[in-house]
Write an enzyme that holds these catalytic residues in place. Structure first.
Site, PDB file in Angstrom:
ATOM      1  N   LYS A  14     -56.618  17.641  57.010  1.00  0.00           N
ATOM      2  CA  LYS A  14     -57.094  17.526  58.391  1.00  0.00           C
ATOM      3  C   LYS A  14     -58.286  18.449  58.537  1.00  0.00           C
ATOM      4  O   LYS A  14     -58.184  19.655  58.350  1.00  0.00           O
ATOM      5  CB  LYS A  14     -55.987  17.914  59.362  1.00  0.00           C
TER       6      LYS A  14
ATOM      7  N   LYS B 285     -57.527  12.919  57.879  1.00  0.00           N
ATOM      8  CA  LYS B 285     -57.978  12.842  59.265  1.00  0.00           C
ATOM      9  C   LYS B 285     -59.211  13.694  59.476  1.00  0.00           C
ATOM     10  O   LYS B 285     -59.211  14.848  59.042  1.00  0.00           O
ATOM     11  CB  LYS B 285     -56.846  13.350  60.153  1.00  0.00           C
TER      12      LYS B 285
HETATM   13  C1  PBG Z   1     -53.359  18.447  67.396  1.00  0.00           C
HETATM   14  C2  PBG Z   1     -53.865  17.098  67.106  1.00  0.00           C
HETATM   15  C3  PBG Z   1     -55.198  16.701  67.267  1.00  0.00           C
HETATM   16  C4  PBG Z   1     -55.242  15.332  66.978  1.00  0.00           C
HETATM   17  C5  PBG Z   1     -53.951  14.938  66.615  1.00  0.00           C
HETATM   18  N1  PBG Z   1     -53.111  16.056  66.685  1.00  0.00           N
HETATM   19  C6  PBG Z   1     -56.389  17.443  67.763  1.00  0.00           C
HETATM   20  C7  PBG Z   1     -56.751  18.730  67.201  1.00  0.00           C
HETATM   21  O1  PBG Z   1     -56.387  19.108  66.095  1.00  0.00           O
HETATM   22  O2  PBG Z   1     -57.444  19.451  67.929  1.00  0.00           O
HETATM   23  C8  PBG Z   1     -56.492  14.501  67.083  1.00  0.00           C
HETATM   24  C9  PBG Z   1     -56.327  13.044  67.239  1.00  0.00           C
HETATM   25  C10 PBG Z   1     -57.535  12.317  67.699  1.00  0.00           C
HETATM   26  O3  PBG Z   1     -58.638  12.869  67.870  1.00  0.00           O
HETATM   27  O4  PBG Z   1     -57.390  11.114  67.908  1.00  0.00           O
HETATM   28  N2  PBG Z   1     -52.491  19.063  66.575  1.00  0.00           N
END
Ligand code: PBG
Length: 322
Positions: free
Chosen positions: A194, A247
């Site tokens: 991520k 992601k």
């Molecule tokens: C938070 C989380 C995020 C997303 C999924 N879980 C945002 C972040 O890490 O700030 C993002 C999903 C998206 O942008 O569609 N744990």
């Protein structure tokens, strides 16, 4: 000319024969935003066509999506500021609206695959995925909180937990706790790679979950790095993850390919909020065709090696294929 590649493109029938990849509703997980209350359906300003639902209307939405063939949902809660604390304590309160809704979804639709999010940010007064002390994000102390949250979600009947926090060792910690408590069938889809990305902007709008200070660069990965994703992938596999996720998706197709070539675990990709909003914003201006862009985007993620795609386009795609 001996070789004429165009011969394999000469008609739709021939093109279909040589088509190497395709997207099916079976590949999709639809992320949904939950809010407290009754009879509420509020559009996310930066994500046209995507709503925050109260439990009652979310159940209806899920039912509608099931009729279109979507069988997997990932539910994210939006908490009011008044319920946020430094330790995200609301996340394991069995009476909190998120856990109640998860229980109700599984009760009404036992056949759906229900996924949840494991991270502190929606419940944290600091807006970070981990516990904050003196401006630092603590790792091991956060694991305890993630563990409590995971057990509460497993108890609610969730099929797949999605740790999205990027703390070290969280998959192993959660797996151990689940097994000790008899939840040996609860799966973990780890947010393996991520990245600290600008493309989460609209999601943080939807949940009101932007960090109150700083950024997430001490836990989310540096977009400049590819090989580092292999370290995360090996750890997640060793720690018992059932799926590896990358992601965002579009700027990281090479990472999806890398993990797919490296690991036999199923690879998932999260086609994130900003990737959705870009298409919708351009389409609203008449600059591109939203439907064709959606199909091409989902296909490209599949082609790069993701078997599973989490996407806000899921319902639109399913409607189109119906
Ligand atoms: C938070 C989380 C995020 C997303 C999924 N879980 C945002 C972040 O890490 O700030 C993002 C999903 C998206 O942008 O569609 N744990």
């Amino acid at each position: 000319m001996l070789r004429r590649p165009r011969r394999n493109r000469k008609s739709e029938a021939v093109r279909n024969l040589v088509e190497e990849n395709s997207v099916s509703v079976n590949d999709l997980i639809f992320p949904l935003f939950l809010i407290d209350g009754v009879n509420k359906k509020v559009e996310v300003g930066s994500m046209p066509g995507i709503y925050r639902f109260s439990q009652d209307l979310m159940l209806k939405e899920i039912e509608e999506c099931m009729k279109l063939g979507i069988m997997a949902f990932d539910v994210f809660p939006a908490y009011p500021e008044s319920l946020k604390t430094a330790t995200a304590s609301e996340s394991w309160n069995p009476e909190t609206f998120y856990l109640k809704a998860l229980r109700e979804i599984k009760k009404q639709f036992p056949e759906v695959c229900l996924m949840s999010d494991v991270a502190m940010d929606p419940y944290s007064s600091d807006g970070h995925d981990g516990l904050v002390k003196n401006g630092k994000i603590l790792n091991d102390e956060t694991l305890e909180i993630l563990g409590r949250m995971s057990l509460a979600q497993a108890e609610a009947g969730v099929d797949i937990l999605g740790p999205s926090d990027m703390m070290d060792g969280r998959v192993g910690h959660i797996r151990r706790l689940l097994d000790e408590s008899g939840f040996t069938d609860t799966s973990i889809m780890s947010y393996t790679a991520k990245y600290a990305s600008a493309f989460y902007g609209p999601f943080r709008d939807a949940l009101d979950s932007a960090p109150k200070f700083g950024d997430k660069k001490t836990y989310q990965m540096n977009p400049a790095n590819a090989r580092e994703a292999l370290i995360e992938a090996d750890l997640d596999a060793e720690e018992g993850a059932d799926f590896l996720m990358v992601k965002p998706a579009l700027s990281y197709l090479d990472i999806i390919k890398l993990l797919g070539d490296h690991s036999p675990l199923p690879i998932a990709a999260y086609n994130v909020s900003g990737e959705y909003s870009m298409v919708k914003a351009a389409a609203a201006n008449g600059w591109l065709n939203s439907e064709r862009a959606m199909l091409e985007i989902l296909l490209s993620i599949k082609r790069s090696g993701a078997k599973i795609i989490l996407s806000y386009f899921a319902k639109e795609f399913a409607l189109l294929k119906k």
